[in-house]
Motif scaffolding. Structure first.
Motif, PDB file in Angstrom:
ATOM      1  N   UNK A 113       5.683   3.246 -13.235  1.00 53.22           N
ATOM      2  CA  UNK A 113       6.162   2.675 -14.501  1.00 53.22           C
ATOM      3  C   UNK A 113       7.636   3.023 -14.729  1.00 53.22           C
ATOM      4  N   UNK A 114       8.005   4.279 -14.468  1.00 51.14           N
ATOM      5  CA  UNK A 114       9.399   4.702 -14.625  1.00 51.14           C
ATOM      6  C   UNK A 114      10.303   3.938 -13.661  1.00 51.14           C
ATOM      7  N   UNK A 115       9.807   3.727 -12.451  1.00 56.64           N
ATOM      8  CA  UNK A 115      10.619   3.023 -11.451  1.00 56.64           C
ATOM      9  C   UNK A 115      10.836   1.564 -11.847  1.00 56.64           C
ATOM     10  N   UNK A 116       9.803   0.887 -12.345  1.00 50.82           N
ATOM     11  CA  UNK A 116       9.930  -0.529 -12.719  1.00 50.82           C
ATOM     12  C   UNK A 116      10.961  -0.690 -13.831  1.00 50.82           C
ATOM     13  N   UNK A 154       5.743  10.753  -3.364  1.00 49.76           N
ATOM     14  CA  UNK A 154       4.846  11.469  -2.458  1.00 49.76           C
ATOM     15  C   UNK A 154       4.399  12.814  -2.987  1.00 49.76           C
ATOM     16  N   UNK A 155       5.059  13.309  -4.039  1.00 54.13           N
ATOM     17  CA  UNK A 155       4.654  14.592  -4.641  1.00 54.13           C
ATOM     18  C   UNK A 155       3.536  14.418  -5.658  1.00 54.13           C
ATOM     19  N   UNK A 156       3.186  13.169  -5.974  1.00 54.61           N
ATOM     20  CA  UNK A 156       2.111  12.935  -6.941  1.00 54.61           C
ATOM     21  C   UNK A 156       0.775  13.433  -6.375  1.00 54.61           C
ATOM     22  N   UNK A 157      -0.055  13.967  -7.255  1.00 56.09           N
ATOM     23  CA  UNK A 157      -1.357  14.490  -6.825  1.00 56.09           C
ATOM     24  C   UNK A 157      -2.518  13.889  -7.599  1.00 56.09           C
ATOM     25  N   UNK A 158      -2.211  13.001  -8.549  1.00 58.58           N
ATOM     26  CA  UNK A 158      -3.262  12.313  -9.299  1.00 58.58           C
ATOM     27  C   UNK A 158      -2.870  10.859  -9.509  1.00 58.58           C
ATOM     28  N   UNK A 163       0.840  -1.204   0.000  1.00 59.13           N
ATOM     29  CA  UNK A 163       0.000   0.000   0.000  1.00 59.13           C
ATOM     30  C   UNK A 163       0.869   1.245   0.000  1.00 59.13           C
ATOM     31  N   UNK A 164       0.475   2.233  -0.771  1.00 61.77           N
ATOM     32  CA  UNK A 164       1.107   3.551  -0.772  1.00 61.77           C
ATOM     33  C   UNK A 164       0.076   4.562  -0.284  1.00 61.77           C
ATOM     34  N   UNK A 165       0.394   5.256   0.815  1.00 59.66           N
ATOM     35  CA  UNK A 165      -0.506   6.264   1.367  1.00 59.66           C
ATOM     36  C   UNK A 165       0.263   7.573   1.519  1.00 59.66           C
ATOM     37  N   UNK A 166      -0.208   8.622   0.898  1.00 56.03           N
ATOM     38  CA  UNK A 166       0.400   9.937   1.054  1.00 56.03           C
ATOM     39  C   UNK A 166      -0.619  10.988   0.634  1.00 56.03           C
ATOM     40  N   UNK A 169      12.991   3.864  -2.076  1.00 55.96           N
ATOM     41  CA  UNK A 169      13.499   4.539  -3.264  1.00 55.96           C
ATOM     42  C   UNK A 169      12.407   5.345  -3.973  1.00 55.96           C
ATOM     43  N   UNK A 170      11.196   4.828  -3.996  1.00 52.91           N
ATOM     44  CA  UNK A 170      10.112   5.550  -4.646  1.00 52.91           C
ATOM     45  C   UNK A 170       9.817   6.875  -3.939  1.00 52.91           C
ATOM     46  N   UNK A 171       9.871   6.847  -2.606  1.00 53.10           N
ATOM     47  CA  UNK A 171       9.603   8.077  -1.859  1.00 53.10           C
ATOM     48  C   UNK A 171      10.804   9.027  -1.874  1.00 53.10           C
ATOM     49  N   UNK A 172      12.009   8.475  -1.680  1.00 51.62           N
ATOM     50  CA  UNK A 172      13.185   9.327  -1.542  1.00 51.62           C
ATOM     51  C   UNK A 172      13.758   9.771  -2.884  1.00 51.62           C
TER      52      UNK A 172
END
Length: 272
Positions: free
Chosen positions: A214-217, A201-205, A89-92, A193-196
């Protein structure tokens, strides 16, 4: 001191490490801390005993599929031999996302990932498995898919998909997240790594979130050095194996399943 602790315990089995420490200080004149004697107990694999043992009812068998791995993860010796899956889960901000990953244990490659369209959705598990089955087409050797006992992983809809395939199901024991350490570890590193680094966490949509994942994978599979595979990348490690540059050791078929952790077995062997 270890042998003395063993001797004292052999004569006074009903007492724990604090009593044993006090007994040694009083009767043998050695200065030893309770903590040191506790470590001796752990090293020797001993503990206080009582004849009034608690009686537990045997646990009802709830495991739909057996655990085919336990502590033998290091015996996996080829790509796509063991695949693990879990939901994280990702919550932010005000956003909440559930993402289901499928990892190759040997190469640490992300084989599939799906983002749930809504909270509590089931489709991403099944869609991910469908994608994995497509990747495995033409495979003649058995492939173990290991998961926890989540309701979707245990469902008929999920497991009916693997009929007439080479996939064999394996499940962690109930309440034992340590039965799937590869997934737990990778999920932790990826989130960090995704957060740092990718500032998810800056995503808004939802679309922004999907783009970052997708970029991370792509980065994870093709560019990110992985310590567990000698600082190679997952995709290149698989390609090297397929070219014969990495030896197949044939250790997985001869694995010995046991619930006891390796460090406990090692301490027991040393004590014996």
């Amino acid at each position: 001191m270890v042998s003395l602790v063993a001797t004292v315990h052999a004569g006074h089995r009903t007492h724990g490490y604090r009593w044993t420490a006090a007994f040694i200080r009083i009767n043998y004149g050695y200065e030893c801390s309770d903590n040191y004697i506790y470590k001796c107990f752990r090293y020797l694999g001993i503990k206080s005993e009582t004849k009034h043992q608690p009686h537990y009812r045997p646990r009802k068998e709830r495991d739909r599929y057996p655990n085919l791995i336990f502590t033998t993860w290091d015996t996996v010796d080829r790509p796509r031999q063991v695949i693990v899956s879990d939901m994280t889960v990702f919550k932010f901000w005000i956003l909440y996302f559930e993402v289901t990953f499928y990892f190759d244990v040997f190469t640490k490659e992300i084989l599939s990932y799906k983002i749930a369209e809504r909270r509590g959705s089931r489709e991403q598990y099944i869609d991910g498995l469908t994608e994995v089955i497509e990747l495995l087409k033409g495979t003649t050797e058995p492939v173990v898919i290991h998961t926890d006992q989540g309701s979707v992983y245990a469902s008929m809809a999920y497991n009916d998909l693997i009929k007439d395939t080479t996939i064999v199901r394996s499940m962690s024991r109930a309440g034992k997240p340590t039965d799937n350490p590869v997934n737990e570890s990778l999920n932790g590193w990826m989130k960090e790594e995704l957060y740092m680094d990718f500032r998810i966490g800056d995503c808004r949509t939802r679309e922004e979130f999907k783009t970052v994942v997708e970029q991370y994978v792509v980065y994870y599979n093709n560019q990110r050095p992985c310590y567990a595979i000698g600082y190679d990348t997952p995709v290149n490690y698989r390609k090297r194996f397929n070219r014969g540059e990495i030896e197949r050791k044939n250790t997985f078929e001869s694995r010995v399943l046991t619930e006891k952790p390796k460090n406990a077995r090692k301490r027991r062997k040393q004590a014996d």
